[in-house]
Scaffold this motif. Structure first.
Motif, PDB file in Angstrom:
ATOM      1  N   VAL A 148      42.624  44.419  47.113  1.00 27.94           N
ATOM      2  CA  VAL A 148      42.214  43.026  46.855  1.00 27.94           C
ATOM      3  C   VAL A 148      41.913  42.851  45.362  1.00 27.94           C
ATOM      4  N   GLY A 149      41.213  43.847  44.796  1.00 29.61           N
ATOM      5  CA  GLY A 149      40.764  43.744  43.408  1.00 29.61           C
ATOM      6  C   GLY A 149      41.881  43.795  42.396  1.00 29.61           C
TER       7      GLY A 149
ATOM      8  N   PHE B 290      39.109  47.780  48.564  1.00 24.86           N
ATOM      9  CA  PHE B 290      38.626  47.080  47.367  1.00 24.86           C
ATOM     10  C   PHE B 290      39.696  47.024  46.278  1.00 24.86           C
ATOM     11  N   SER B 291      40.454  48.120  46.112  1.00 22.06           N
ATOM     12  CA  SER B 291      41.439  48.119  45.030  1.00 22.06           C
ATOM     13  C   SER B 291      42.636  47.236  45.361  1.00 22.06           C
TER      14      SER B 291
ATOM     15  N   SER C  37      36.539  44.612  40.908  1.00 23.56           N
ATOM     16  CA  SER C  37      37.010  43.244  41.178  1.00 23.56           C
ATOM     17  C   SER C  37      36.983  42.943  42.671  1.00 23.56           C
ATOM     18  N   GLY C  38      37.354  43.935  43.471  1.00 26.80           N
ATOM     19  CA  GLY C  38      37.418  43.711  44.918  1.00 26.80           C
ATOM     20  C   GLY C  38      36.076  43.777  45.603  1.00 26.80           C
TER      21      GLY C  38
ATOM     22  N   LYS D 102      43.285  40.429  41.879  1.00 27.68           N
ATOM     23  CA  LYS D 102      42.319  39.586  41.167  1.00 27.68           C
ATOM     24  C   LYS D 102      42.243  39.990  39.680  1.00 27.68           C
TER      25      LYS D 102
ATOM     26  N   GLU E  79      34.455  40.544  46.410  1.00 29.91           N
ATOM     27  CA  GLU E  79      35.253  39.627  47.238  1.00 29.91           C
ATOM     28  C   GLU E  79      35.087  39.904  48.728  1.00 29.91           C
TER      29      GLU E  79
END
Length: 359
Positions: free
Chosen positions: A79-80, A76-77, A56-57, A83, A60
């Protein structure tokens, strides 16, 4: 719906939720939510263990400089995860089903108090019709203390929550009796207790996940030994979850559960090997007694060495005279007291049978 189960843990792997380019497959996610909603409405409590935060991240954020794998995963995790849970929230809301986020780490399973605290949190959610969505908290997990992957986490969750079944959704139909790419290979439909699978399992990792089929089968075995049905199936197949619960004729591998019930304390101990603070080495006589059908504790008379420093209630490994692991248990005294009593008759158990898991 003819149903055998009232509480099921479902693990959705990275390879189910991720497109080839590494971004989140929202269409697949939506289809799986529809199936979970159908089961939920049929009265089955679902605990969802979902990967996909990093995927998910990834779409983004485009870091300005090259990051190492840990920094990348954390970024990434972080932010993800927001989301991902937001996506689930929106998708389940269309069905009128509330969801709650549970982020956890390996250390949270290391003490009985933390373990029961998590169990209580998710029990309250289920009692109030909320679907818990569980994931590892990648943003603050340290590599050496991380779960092998979410397969390991889902096994712990299924065990902790007394689920009757754990369904692990991957991107292949189950465990094959040969290489999955070989057209002559077939899915092994049922795996009984003690069946040797080593010749069938490919040791390759999945492309986006951290664990391969080897991890899945060893976790499936352990969970099935605790009396929980385990299914490995293809999450990209349409309607797969509903078909499994309805016992339709679709390809998947089912691990037959043990008929012997296991206490909740022993379930916790069974998954606690990674938290062991020390080792108790035992002689051949004690090893023989433990491998018999009799209920037996670890008595000082059978202990030949105490390795490491531990406190009362810490987890310890039990090791035979050849150095092979025999089991895991919760110590009833500290390492100093264990050393003092070692080899002596008529002393209290160092690990009581009720807190001992034989592998």
């Amino acid at each position: 719906m003819k149903q055998l189960f009232t509480r099921v843990a479902v693990k959705i792997g990275s390879n189910v939720l991720t497109r080839r380019d590494g971004t989140l497959d929202v269409t697949r996610m939506s289809a799986l939510v529809d199936q979970i909603a159908e089961l939920h409405k049929a009265g089955i409590e679902i605990i969802l263990v979902s990967s996909g935060a990093v995927a998910s991240g990834r779409s983004e954020i485009h870091p300005g400089k090259k990051l190492d794998s840990v920094d990348q995963r954390q970024l990434f995790s972080a932010v993800g995860q927001a989301k991902l849970i937001n996506r689930y929230y929106e998708l389940f809301r269309e069905h009128g089903i509330p969801v709650g986020q549970v982020l956890t780490m390996k250390e949270n399973f290391s003490t009985r108090r933390h373990y029961l605290n998590q169990k209580n949190c998710m029990t309250v959610m289920l009692e109030n019709g909320v679907i818990p969505i569980v994931n590892e908290n990648d943003t603050i997990s340290v590599s050496e203390l991380m779960f092998t992957d979410n397969d390991e986490l889902s096994g712990l969750i299924a065990s902790m929550m007394d689920a009757q079944a754990l369904i692990i959704l991957s991107n292949i139909d189950g465990i094959y009796n040969g290489p999955p790419a070989d057209p002559s290979s077939q899915v092994i439909r049922e795996i009984g207790q003690g069946r040797d699978l080593s010749s069938y399992i490919q040791t390759t990792k999945s492309s986006f996940g951290r664990g391969g089929m080897l991890t899945k089968t060893s976790i499936a075995r352990k969970v099935a030994d605790e009396g929980i049905t385990v299914v490995i199936a293809n999450g990209k197949r349409d309607n797969i979850l509903v078909d499994i619960i309805k016992n339709e004729d679709v390809p998947y591998t089912r691990f037959i559960p043990s008929s012997e019930p296991v206490s909740s304390v022993k379930k916790w101990i069974a998954h606690s090997e990674g938290f062991a603070k020390g080792e108790l080495h035992i002689n051949d006589c004690a090893t023989q007694i433990l491998s018999s059908d009799k209920a037996a504790s670890i008595l000082p008379i059978g202990i030949t060495a105490v390795v490491g420093e531990f406190e009362k209630d810490d987890i310890v490994r039990i090791v035979d005279s050849e150095g092979n692991p025999v089991g895991i248990g919760k110590a009833d005294c500290n390492s100093g007291q264990a050393r003092e009593a070692m080899g002596k008759h008529g002393k209290r158990p160092v690990v009581h049978y009720d807190y001992l898991y034989i592998e």
